[in-house]
Design a protein around this motif. Sequence first.
Motif, PDB file in Angstrom:
ATOM      1  N   GLY A 155       0.811  -1.207   0.000  1.00  0.00           N
ATOM      2  CA  GLY A 155       0.000   0.000   0.000  1.00  0.00           C
ATOM      3  C   GLY A 155       0.845   1.258   0.000  1.00  0.00           C
ATOM      4  O   GLY A 155       1.377   1.660   1.046  1.00  0.00           O
ATOM      5  N   VAL A 156       1.003   1.883  -1.162  1.00  0.00           N
ATOM      6  CA  VAL A 156       1.803   3.093  -1.257  1.00  0.00           C
ATOM      7  C   VAL A 156       1.120   4.129  -2.145  1.00  0.00           C
ATOM      8  O   VAL A 156       0.341   3.791  -3.035  1.00  0.00           O
ATOM      9  N   LEU A 157       1.440   5.389  -1.876  1.00  0.00           N
ATOM     10  CA  LEU A 157       1.056   6.502  -2.740  1.00  0.00           C
ATOM     11  C   LEU A 157       2.349   7.111  -3.240  1.00  0.00           C
ATOM     12  O   LEU A 157       3.197   7.522  -2.442  1.00  0.00           O
ATOM     13  N   GLN A 158       2.513   7.161  -4.549  1.00  0.00           N
ATOM     14  CA  GLN A 158       3.763   7.632  -5.144  1.00  0.00           C
ATOM     15  C   GLN A 158       3.571   9.001  -5.793  1.00  0.00           C
ATOM     16  O   GLN A 158       2.600   9.220  -6.519  1.00  0.00           O
ATOM     17  N   CYS A 159       4.528   9.894  -5.525  1.00  0.00           N
ATOM     18  CA  CYS A 159       4.403  11.284  -5.966  1.00  0.00           C
ATOM     19  C   CYS A 159       5.733  11.793  -6.522  1.00  0.00           C
ATOM     20  O   CYS A 159       6.784  11.183  -6.327  1.00  0.00           O
ATOM     21  N   GLY A 160       5.667  12.957  -7.187  1.00  0.00           N
ATOM     22  CA  GLY A 160       6.887  13.686  -7.523  1.00  0.00           C
ATOM     23  C   GLY A 160       7.445  13.514  -8.907  1.00  0.00           C
ATOM     24  O   GLY A 160       8.547  13.988  -9.186  1.00  0.00           O
ATOM     25  N   SER A 161       6.703  12.863  -9.813  1.00  0.00           N
ATOM     26  CA  SER A 161       7.186  12.751 -11.190  1.00  0.00           C
ATOM     27  C   SER A 161       7.035  14.111 -11.871  1.00  0.00           C
ATOM     28  O   SER A 161       5.947  14.683 -11.909  1.00  0.00           O
ATOM     29  N   LYS A 162       8.133  14.608 -12.430  1.00  0.00           N
ATOM     30  CA  LYS A 162       8.099  15.921 -13.073  1.00  0.00           C
ATOM     31  C   LYS A 162       7.099  15.940 -14.220  1.00  0.00           C
ATOM     32  O   LYS A 162       6.393  16.935 -14.432  1.00  0.00           O
ATOM     33  N   ALA A 163       7.032  14.821 -14.959  1.00  0.00           N
ATOM     34  CA  ALA A 163       6.107  14.737 -16.096  1.00  0.00           C
ATOM     35  C   ALA A 163       4.692  14.356 -15.665  1.00  0.00           C
ATOM     36  O   ALA A 163       3.754  14.467 -16.458  1.00  0.00           O
ATOM     37  N   GLY A 164       4.551  13.903 -14.431  1.00  0.00           N
ATOM     38  CA  GLY A 164       3.231  13.556 -13.921  1.00  0.00           C
ATOM     39  C   GLY A 164       2.732  12.182 -14.313  1.00  0.00           C
ATOM     40  O   GLY A 164       1.613  11.799 -13.978  1.00  0.00           O
ATOM     41  N   ASP A 165       3.584  11.392 -15.004  1.00  0.00           N
ATOM     42  CA  ASP A 165       3.150  10.078 -15.470  1.00  0.00           C
ATOM     43  C   ASP A 165       3.990   8.940 -14.907  1.00  0.00           C
ATOM     44  O   ASP A 165       3.883   7.794 -15.345  1.00  0.00           O
ATOM     45  N   GLY A 166       4.858   9.250 -13.955  1.00  0.00           N
ATOM     46  CA  GLY A 166       5.690   8.216 -13.358  1.00  0.00           C
ATOM     47  C   GLY A 166       7.041   8.052 -14.019  1.00  0.00           C
ATOM     48  O   GLY A 166       7.885   7.298 -13.525  1.00  0.00           O
ATOM     49  N   SER A 167       7.277   8.732 -15.138  1.00  0.00           N
ATOM     50  CA  SER A 167       8.576   8.622 -15.803  1.00  0.00           C
ATOM     51  C   SER A 167       9.626   9.393 -15.009  1.00  0.00           C
ATOM     52  O   SER A 167       9.323  10.366 -14.320  1.00  0.00           O
ATOM     53  N   SER A 168      10.878   8.927 -15.115  1.00  0.00           N
ATOM     54  CA  SER A 168      11.956   9.592 -14.392  1.00  0.00           C
ATOM     55  C   SER A 168      12.546  10.715 -15.237  1.00  0.00           C
ATOM     56  O   SER A 168      12.350  10.766 -16.454  1.00  0.00           O
ATOM     57  N   ASP A 169      13.259  11.594 -14.573  1.00  0.00           N
ATOM     58  CA  ASP A 169      13.920  12.710 -15.247  1.00  0.00           C
ATOM     59  C   ASP A 169      15.389  12.338 -15.434  1.00  0.00           C
ATOM     60  O   ASP A 169      16.149  12.295 -14.459  1.00  0.00           O
ATOM     61  N   PRO A 170      15.831  12.028 -16.654  1.00  0.00           N
ATOM     62  CA  PRO A 170      17.213  11.590 -16.860  1.00  0.00           C
ATOM     63  C   PRO A 170      18.256  12.623 -16.475  1.00  0.00           C
ATOM     64  O   PRO A 170      19.429  12.285 -16.294  1.00  0.00           O
ATOM     65  N   SER A 171      17.870  13.869 -16.350  1.00  0.00           N
ATOM     66  CA  SER A 171      18.831  14.907 -15.968  1.00  0.00           C
ATOM     67  C   SER A 171      18.967  15.041 -14.453  1.00  0.00           C
ATOM     68  O   SER A 171      19.782  15.825 -13.973  1.00  0.00           O
ATOM     69  N   TYR A 172      18.161  14.260 -13.721  1.00  0.00           N
ATOM     70  CA  TYR A 172      18.220  14.355 -12.258  1.00  0.00           C
ATOM     71  C   TYR A 172      18.150  12.941 -11.674  1.00  0.00           C
ATOM     72  O   TYR A 172      17.106  12.472 -11.241  1.00  0.00           O
ATOM     73  N   MET A 173      19.307  12.272 -11.686  1.00  0.00           N
ATOM     74  CA  MET A 173      19.405  10.922 -11.149  1.00  0.00           C
ATOM     75  C   MET A 173      20.608  10.833 -10.223  1.00  0.00           C
ATOM     76  O   MET A 173      21.633  11.475 -10.469  1.00  0.00           O
ATOM     77  N   TRP A 174      20.461  10.053  -9.164  1.00  0.00           N
ATOM     78  CA  TRP A 174      21.526  10.028  -8.168  1.00  0.00           C
ATOM     79  C   TRP A 174      21.547   8.709  -7.393  1.00  0.00           C
ATOM     80  O   TRP A 174      20.646   7.888  -7.482  1.00  0.00           O
ATOM     81  N   GLY A 175      22.588   8.526  -6.623  1.00  0.00           N
ATOM     82  CA  GLY A 175      22.773   7.379  -5.748  1.00  0.00           C
ATOM     83  C   GLY A 175      23.624   7.825  -4.571  1.00  0.00           C
ATOM     84  O   GLY A 175      23.970   8.994  -4.466  1.00  0.00           O
ATOM     85  N   PRO A 176      23.966   6.933  -3.675  1.00  0.00           N
ATOM     86  CA  PRO A 176      23.685   5.505  -3.679  1.00  0.00           C
ATOM     87  C   PRO A 176      22.395   5.201  -2.935  1.00  0.00           C
ATOM     88  O   PRO A 176      21.681   6.119  -2.515  1.00  0.00           O
ATOM     89  N   LEU A 177      22.106   3.921  -2.741  1.00  0.00           N
ATOM     90  CA  LEU A 177      21.010   3.519  -1.870  1.00  0.00           C
ATOM     91  C   LEU A 177      21.462   3.703  -0.426  1.00  0.00           C
ATOM     92  O   LEU A 177      22.622   3.488  -0.094  1.00  0.00           O
ATOM     93  N   GLU A 178      20.523   4.103   0.427  1.00  0.00           N
ATOM     94  CA  GLU A 178      20.832   4.318   1.842  1.00  0.00           C
ATOM     95  C   GLU A 178      19.686   3.761   2.685  1.00  0.00           C
ATOM     96  O   GLU A 178      18.530   3.771   2.265  1.00  0.00           O
TER      97      GLU A 178
END
Length: 268
Positions: A155-178
């Motif tokens: 059960g999750v609500l997911q937010c924050g896609s710049k395009a509004g459709d769940g696609s990621s923004d290739p110009s804003y990607m980062w790591g690592p996992l924490e």
Amino acid sequence: MAASSRSAREAKRRVQQMEARRGLRKDQDKRRKRDNVLAISVGTAAIGLALVLQLTVFASNPTEEEFAAVQEGLQSPSASATPSAASTNAENIPKPETAAGKTFTGELKLNRGGLGVELDGTKAPQAAAVFKSLADQNFYNGLSCHRLTTAENFGVLQCGSKAGDGSSDPSYMWGPLENTPQDNKYPAGTIAVARTGGNANSNGTQFFIVYKDTVIPADAAGGYTVVGKVTSGLDVVSGIAAAGLKPGDNATDGAPAEPVTIDSFSLK
């Protein structure tokens, strides 16, 4: 005559030794070629699998069907995946030092109501730095919460896609996992970072709020970074879930029936 026989035998022995060495070299050459072919085949298969995993976007969080596919053999992740090694992020990604050791509190205002939130810069400094920076820039104002899951243990609500459709923004990607859960359990109230399946360095601007205890199996990259928690107003998300999903192909995973947007996200 005896000396001549000994010379003949010695010459024959040397010829046999040379032929034996020549045969050994041929066998070694054959083995090397066979091993090279095997290595190339294995390498090609591994590269192919990696490409499949990196190009398989789980809409940032896997669906139940995709979970099953992962567990059936695409990869065999450890349930207690450890955070990945530090990554070299682009200049537009804030440094983890700006959040390390700090706790940020604030409010996430949705059109359906407000949530009190807390981000942990001690356990997830890179993630906390990113979301503090984006919140300070009013990045989230007006964006949507495009995805809702309503399965029994997911059960999750997911937010924050710049395009509004769940696609990621290739110009804003980062790591690592924490701060990834070693038992794959995300308690109600968890705020975690969405990413592309199988890629530990594909975190971005999206996050998900867990409104009921949820199990999300780790994939090839590991788990999902837990950056913070909801301190009040979780019932707002539960109410969004209770309203259900827009009619679609998946009965437990899709867009909320009633559109959900972010009015503002503030942290201090």
